[in-house]
Design an enzyme around this catalytic site. Structure first.
Site, PDB file in Angstrom:
ATOM      1  N   LYS A   1       0.820  -1.213   0.000  1.00  0.00           N
ATOM      2  CA  LYS A   1       0.000   0.000   0.000  1.00  0.00           C
ATOM      3  C   LYS A   1       0.858   1.269   0.000  1.00  0.00           C
ATOM      4  O   LYS A   1       0.398   2.339  -0.382  1.00  0.00           O
ATOM      5  CB  LYS A   1      -0.962  -0.010   1.181  1.00  0.00           C
ATOM      6  CG  LYS A   1      -2.043  -1.062   1.005  1.00  0.00           C
ATOM      7  CD  LYS A   1      -3.123  -0.988   2.057  1.00  0.00           C
ATOM      8  CE  LYS A   1      -4.263  -1.949   1.746  1.00  0.00           C
ATOM      9  NZ  LYS A   1      -3.877  -3.362   1.933  1.00  0.00           N
TER      10      LYS A   1
HETATM   11  C1  LIG Z   1      -4.471  -4.441   1.250  1.00  0.00           C
HETATM   12  C2  LIG Z   1      -3.676  -5.684   1.126  1.00  0.00           C
HETATM   13  C3  LIG Z   1      -4.012  -6.681   0.189  1.00  0.00           C
HETATM   14  C4  LIG Z   1      -5.232  -6.600  -0.704  1.00  0.00           C
HETATM   15  O1  LIG Z   1      -5.141  -5.568  -1.648  1.00  0.00           O
HETATM   16  P1  LIG Z   1      -6.452  -5.056  -2.399  1.00  0.00           P
HETATM   17  O2  LIG Z   1      -6.017  -3.919  -3.242  1.00  0.00           O
HETATM   18  O3  LIG Z   1      -7.407  -4.643  -1.316  1.00  0.00           O
HETATM   19  O4  LIG Z   1      -6.965  -6.198  -3.187  1.00  0.00           O
HETATM   20  C5  LIG Z   1      -3.193  -7.791   0.108  1.00  0.00           C
HETATM   21  N1  LIG Z   1      -2.114  -7.933   0.911  1.00  0.00           N
HETATM   22  C6  LIG Z   1      -1.762  -6.995   1.812  1.00  0.00           C
HETATM   23  C7  LIG Z   1      -0.575  -7.228   2.665  1.00  0.00           C
HETATM   24  C8  LIG Z   1      -2.518  -5.833   1.950  1.00  0.00           C
HETATM   25  O5  LIG Z   1      -2.171  -4.920   2.858  1.00  0.00           O
END
Ligand SMILES: *Cc1c(COP(=O)(O)O)cnc(C)c1O
Length: 459
Positions: free
Chosen positions: A112
Site C-alpha cells: 500500500k
Molecule cells: C491491502 C492488502 C491486500 C489486498 O489488496 P487489495 O487492493 O485490497 O486487493 C493484500 N495484501 C496486503 C498485505 C494488503 O495490505
C-alpha cells in the site's frame, strides 16, 4: 485526461479534481473517460526503463499537462519513491518456478506504500497550489492506517486521524502507527473492534455539517491515484521478463481483498500490456472467487484469517470493473449497486463474465497458506508473508507466473512462526521499534468521544 463516475452523475473532471474528490459525489467511483493505449514501439522502450522514469511515462498518460505539468509530476514521483529502501523500488526475484514481485520495500513494508506515498505528495501539492486544508479520517485493522500515516506525516495543509482497535492490531502494526510523532498525525485507539471504528468513521462522514466544517476526507482504496500508481509495477515486472520482445506475455497472480491491486493489473492489460488472464487469489473470504465462478456477487460472513488484510466482505473497487463488464453503462451499474444495498447480492449472467474472460479466480484455505509458506521456505529458502502465500498457492499449477508480494513476512510474524517454527528476521526498518517513543490517544468506542477529540485538535 478527464474523469467520469461509474454512476454517470458528474461532469468530466480533471485528474487533480478526481484525486481530491475520492468517492465521486454521486456515490460512484471515478474512472478515466478512456483508457490510454500504448503501441508495441512504446512497450519496447518502456521495457528497459527503471521504475521511476517508467512511473512518469505511465502516470503522465492519465494526467493532462495543463492540470499537473509533467515536471511537477516528475518531482512528486521522485519524492514519493525516495522513501523506498530498495534501489529498484519493486524488485522481481525468482523463487522456484515463479517470479515474486516484491512490493514491500516502502516505509511500512506493505504494497500500500506504493500508492499512498504518491497520494500523500499529490494531496500536499494540490492543497498548496489550490489552497485549502484536508483532514483525513479513517479506521484501520492495520496495514492501510500505517501506510496512510506514513504517506501524510509532516505534509503541509493536512492532518490525519486514524482509529485502530486498542490492543487488537499486531504489536508491530500498532507501533508502526503510534511511533510516528509528526504533529499532524493523530492516532486514536478505541476500546472496541475494527467494526466499531469503521462505524464511528462512517457516522462522522455522514454528519455533513461536521464533515464540511472540518474538511474531512478519506484515503481508502477507492482513490483513483492509488490505482494509477499500482499500474506501474505491472509494466515494470513485465519489462524485467520481456527480454526485448515487446509482445511476450506474462501472467500475474494477485492476492486480493478490495480489488484495488488487481484492478490496476486489469488497467495495465487494457493499456496493451501483453498478459494472460489475471489470476485472482482470495483467502476463505471469497466473494470475488464466487462471483467469477457463478456470476453471483453476494455478501457473506466475514471470517478472520492469517491474511487479515484480505478479510473483506465487499470489495470497494469492484464497482470499477463492473462498469466495464456492463459495457460502460452507468445506469446498469447504479441498478446493481442499489440491488446490493437492498438485498446483499446481485447477479451478472455467466455468459457476460465468460465473454469478457479477463480473470480466473481461486480461493486458498488457511491450511494451504501455511503449508505454502513452509514448503517454499524449505525448498527455496525464501519466506512468503501469508498474503503473498495465498497468491503463490493459487499459482502453483502455472509455472512462470509473476506473484505479487504484498507484505514483508516480518509484518505477520505469528503466521510465519506457525509455518516454520520461528519468527522471521526483522528488516532494519523495524529495529528497536518497541523502544521508540510513541503517542496515541485511547478512548471509548463512541462517536461523541472521537468527534470531540477531532474538534479539539483542529480548534
Ligand atoms: C491491502 C492488502 C491486500 C489486498 O489488496 P487489495 O487492493 O485490497 O486487493 C493484500 N495484501 C496486503 C498485505 C494488503 O495490505
Amino acid at each position: 485526461m478527464k474523469y467520469l463516475s461509474t454512476r454517470g452523475g458528474i461532469q468530466p473532471i480533471p485528474f487533480s479534481q478526481a484525486v481530491m474528490m475520492g468517492l465521486a459525489t454521486d456515490g460512484g467511483l471515478t474512472l478515466p473517460v478512456s483508457i490510454p493505449t500504448v503501441t508495441t514501439a512504446t512497450l519496447k522502450h518502456w521495457a528497459d526503463l527503471e521504475f521511476i522514469p517508467l512511473a512518469l511515462e505511465i502516470i503522465s498518460l492519465f494526467v493532462a499537462e495543463d492540470d499537473i505539468p509533467r515536471h511537477d509530476l516528475d518531482r512528486l514521483i521522485h519524492k514519493a519513491f525516495a522513501s523506498f529502501t530498495h534501489p529498484e523500488i519493486t524488485p522481481l526475484v525468482t523463487v522456484g518456478n515463479h517470479h515474486v514481485l516484491e512490493l514491500f520495500h516502502g516505509p511500512t513494508l506493505a504494497f500500500k506504500d506504493v500508492a499512498l506515498q504518491l497520494l500523500g505528495n499529490l494531496f500536499e501539492y494540490l492543497l498548496q497550489r489550490d489552497g485549502g486544508t484536508l483532514n483525513i479520517l479513517g479506521a484501520t485493522s492495520g496495514d492501510t492506517g500505517s501506510a496512510a500515516i506514513h504517506g501524510v506525516r509532516g505534509k503541509k495543509g493536512m492532518e490525519i486521524f486514524i482509529l485502530h482497535p486498542h490492543r487488537r492490531v499486531s504489536p508491530i502494526q500498532e507501533r508502526q502507527m503510534t511511533t510516528v510523532l509528526d504533529a499532524n498525525v493523530h492516532n486514536i485507539a478505541i476500546e472496541g473492534t475494527f467494526d466499531d471504528g469503521q462505524a464511528i468513521v462512517k457516522k462522522l462522514f455522514n454528519d455533513l455539517a461536521f464533515k464540511k466544517k472540518y474538511h474531512l476526507g478519506a484515503v481508502n482504496s477507492i482513490n483513483w491515484a492509488r490505482i494509477v500508481a499500482q499500474v506501474v509495477y505491472y509494466f515494470y515486472a513485465w519489462g524485467r521478463l520481456a527480454h526485448g520482445d515487446a509482445t511476450r506475455p506474462v501472467e500475474f497472480s494477485v492476492p486480493t481483498g478490495n480489488f484495488g491491486d488487481i484492478f490496476a493489473g486489469y488497467i495495465a492489460k487494457r493499456m496493451g500490456l501483453p498478459m494472460g488472464k489475471l489470476l485472482l487469489a482470495t483467502n476463505r473470504n471469497d466473494i470475488l472467487t464466487r462471483f467469477f465462478s457463478t456470476g453471483s456477487y453476494r455478501i457473506g460472513q466475514a471470517h478472520p484469517t492469517i491474511s487479515p488484510s484480505m478479510d473483506i466482505q465487499v470489495s470497494s473497487n469492484f464497482e470499477r470493473y463492473l462498469y466495464y463488464l456492463l459495457h460502460e453503462d452507468p445506469v446498469a451499474v447504479g441498478q446493481k449497486m442499489a440491488e446490493l444495498d437492498a438485498t446483499g447480492a446481485f447477479q451478472v449472467p455467466r455468459s457476460v463474465i465468460d465473454a469478457a474472460g479477463e480473470f480466473r479466480a481461486t480461493a486458498v484455505g488457511e491450511e494451504e497458506t501455511v503449508t505454502t509458506i513452509r514448503s517454499v521456505h524449505q525448498r527455496y529458502g525464501y519466506l512468503l508473508d501469508p498474503h503473498t502465500a495465498v497468491g503463490f498457492a493459487a499459482a502453483k499449477e502455472t509455472p512462470g507466473m509473476v506473484c505479487l508480494a504484498t507484505a514483508h513476512p516480518a509484518k505477520f510474524g505469528d503466521a510465519v512462526k506457525q509455518a516454520i517454527g520461528r519468527e522471521p528476521q526483522r528488516p532494519p526498518l523495524l529495529d528497536g521499534l518497541e523502544q521508540r517513543p510513541y503517542r496515541c490517544q485511547v478512548m471509548a468506542a463512541s462517536v461523541q468521544a472521537v468527534r470531540d477529540f477531532i474538534a479539539g485538535q483542529l480548534g
